[in-house]
Design a protein around this motif. Structure first.
Motif, mmCIF file in Angstrom:
data_model
loop_
_atom_site.group_PDB
_atom_site.id
_atom_site.type_symbol
_atom_site.label_atom_id
_atom_site.label_comp_id
_atom_site.label_asym_id
_atom_site.label_seq_id
_atom_site.Cartn_x
_atom_site.Cartn_y
_atom_site.Cartn_z
ATOM 1 N N LEU A 1 0.823 -1.213 0.000
ATOM 2 C CA LEU A 1 0.000 0.000 0.000
ATOM 3 C C LEU A 1 0.855 1.262 0.000
ATOM 4 O O LEU A 1 0.485 2.263 -0.602
ATOM 5 C CB LEU A 1 -0.916 0.005 1.230
ATOM 6 C CG LEU A 1 -2.108 -0.950 1.156
ATOM 7 C CD1 LEU A 1 -2.907 -0.898 2.442
ATOM 8 C CD2 LEU A 1 -2.988 -0.592 -0.026
ATOM 9 N N ASP A 2 2.025 1.180 0.654
ATOM 10 C CA ASP A 2 2.873 2.375 0.735
ATOM 11 C C ASP A 2 3.504 2.719 -0.612
ATOM 12 O O ASP A 2 4.061 3.792 -0.777
ATOM 13 C CB ASP A 2 3.953 2.209 1.810
ATOM 14 C CG ASP A 2 4.790 0.969 1.572
ATOM 15 O OD1 ASP A 2 4.406 0.143 0.722
ATOM 16 O OD2 ASP A 2 5.823 0.815 2.232
ATOM 17 N N SER A 3 3.412 1.812 -1.549
ATOM 18 C CA SER A 3 4.029 2.048 -2.862
ATOM 19 C C SER A 3 2.988 2.205 -3.963
ATOM 20 O O SER A 3 3.317 2.253 -5.142
ATOM 21 C CB SER A 3 4.953 0.874 -3.215
ATOM 22 O OG SER A 3 5.823 0.588 -2.153
ATOM 23 N N LEU A 4 1.746 2.291 -3.553
ATOM 24 C CA LEU A 4 0.648 2.226 -4.518
ATOM 25 C C LEU A 4 0.713 3.314 -5.575
ATOM 26 O O LEU A 4 0.581 3.051 -6.775
ATOM 27 C CB LEU A 4 -0.676 2.327 -3.758
ATOM 28 C CG LEU A 4 -1.916 1.896 -4.529
ATOM 29 C CD1 LEU A 4 -1.848 0.405 -4.813
ATOM 30 C CD2 LEU A 4 -3.159 2.208 -3.724
#
Lengths: 254, 254
Positions: A100-103
């Motif tokens: 999610l942190d790289s979405l």
DNA sequence: CGGGCTATTGAGCGCAGTCAAGTGTTGTGG
DNA sequence: CCACAACACTTGACTGCGCTCAATAGCCCG
């Protein structure tokens, strides 16, 4: 990395499991979606790719092409600074979305490694984006997950900055217990898929300190420790130590 | 809370400033939007509500009805545990969106307080949602901001768990310097709107430790401290201490 | 100018980290 | 199936960083 088994099939039974029939449907990504949307999702999901313990889903810097959901097993997200300092920022259980942190960047800012043999569901970004144009609830769900992730991070920061070593370990156990419970497992019997080292990194402690805390809890009589198998024998005592940690409320709501 | 001045107008000049004419347009929310979308946004933004130093935008538990952007000034986001333990989880400068961690629930999980006299732009959620149906870039932008917030939290966690007190303070100064720089201000001259206490909470340190670190930096000859006015006289020395902190890269990209 | 608050600085202590030795566990190859 | 090696965990002794407490100094407000 990926062991070779037929796509779209559960490697154990070789059977395709649809979202409707999946044990995680109350918990997993489609939990808030209408039947029609789930059906549309079905069409683009690649199911049950399997990974072995220690396999890396992706490293920091890798290009991301799919949305990945843990179907079974567990994983860790690790962030590595240029200095070499590493930090586990979250543990993932079945039903969790990965990366999610790289979405938004489509390029990993952290790395994800499986803690045990695991299966995942794969949703290619292009198909997902096409789908979400028609079904804005999908975007909503993504946003909701991102918010949860932020809140979780903030809670962890709060714990790391304000709690003693013992309290942090208690918070960790309580959080894990809640998350297991919301997946239909026992609240008292914890099966740790991560090492003491990994717990220590997550909590900002030395591995020896985690060991000491667990031993202390056992001496204090509310936890039984047998390597990776823990049993909470007095849940309230644990909660008292963790002092109503906010993680639990969040995990329960998940 | 809100001081009474005409809505839609800058309280200093009493003039309406459009996004196109705003000094923050390269940095602020609409930075990635097409002209047509910005124009649509214009129609629903309430501009330049102003707050005084110490004013609270909202408390944990409050219902949120608007998307808020800092136009000028600064703020802090604070999370309070049931135990009473409080933790500042982020500082916000001009151009930042507020309340991202509470976006999906529409109910604040943290509280936001202004650190100096500030102005904000207000976008009501209903109007914003209606608009984003037509312009999916708006949702994209929101998601992008959420991802940044997650990455920031993770970086902070990494710093708190792996860096010494001095390094953390150095990271904080470097981060602030980068964020000021990306807003067109000096990299070397820092004007702190937050107290030592607040810096300490943010970094997970005692206030006395922050003071000591700043004094040490001054003795070491790369920083001049005059209460809330700092001057970095050897930027490289600061960077060496902060050891290529990832916050900076992120702040520069903002 | 005085009061209150914020910041600095010093002294001492305690929690948790480090290092190291010893023990248990797991996985592998003979 | 056992023996061994590699690794993970536990426990102890010691050290040191950063917290606490407290006194002093500086700033900002009315």
């Amino acid at each position: 990395m990926t062991t070779s088994n037929p796509p779209y099939a559960n490697p154990w039974t070789n059977k395709v499991i649809k979202c409707q029939d999946c044990g995680l449907k109350k918990l997993c990504f489609p939990k808030n979606l209408a039947a029609a949307e789930i059906q549309a999702l079905e069409a683009i999901i690649t199911r049950s790719q399997s990974y072995s313990k220690g396999d890396c889903l992706y490293h920091a810097g890798d290009l991301l092409t799919d949305l990945i959901i843990i179907k079974s097993g567990s994983a860790k997200t690790e962030r590595v600074a240029e200095t070499g300092a590493a930090q586990i920022v979250s543990f993932h259980l079945a039903g969790d979305l990965l990366g999610l942190d790289s979405l938004s960047k489509r390029k990993a800012v952290s790395s994800v490694t499986f803690l045990e043999n695991s299966c995942v569901c794969v949703i290619p970004y292009p198909a997902f984006n096409a789908l979400s144009e028609a079904a804005p609830q999908l975007q909503e769900e993504i946003i909701s997950r991102l918010c949860e992730e932020i809140a979780n991070s903030h809670n962890l920061m709060l714990a790391m900055n304000n709690y003693t070593a013992d309290q942090r370990v208690a918070v960790f156990l309580q959080e894990l217990s809640c998350r297991q419970h919301s997946r239909g497992l026992s609240k008292e019997l914890l099966h740790l898929s991560m090492s003491r080292n990994e717990i220590a990194s997550y909590l900002g402690l030395a591995p020896a300190t985690v060991s000491r805390a667990l031993s202390k809890f056992e001496r204090d009589g509310f936890l039984q420790v047998a390597n990776k198998h823990l049993q909470i024998t007095d849940y309230q005592a644990l909660v008292n130590l963790a002092l109503a940690c906010p993680e639990c409320a969040l995990a329960a709501a998940t």
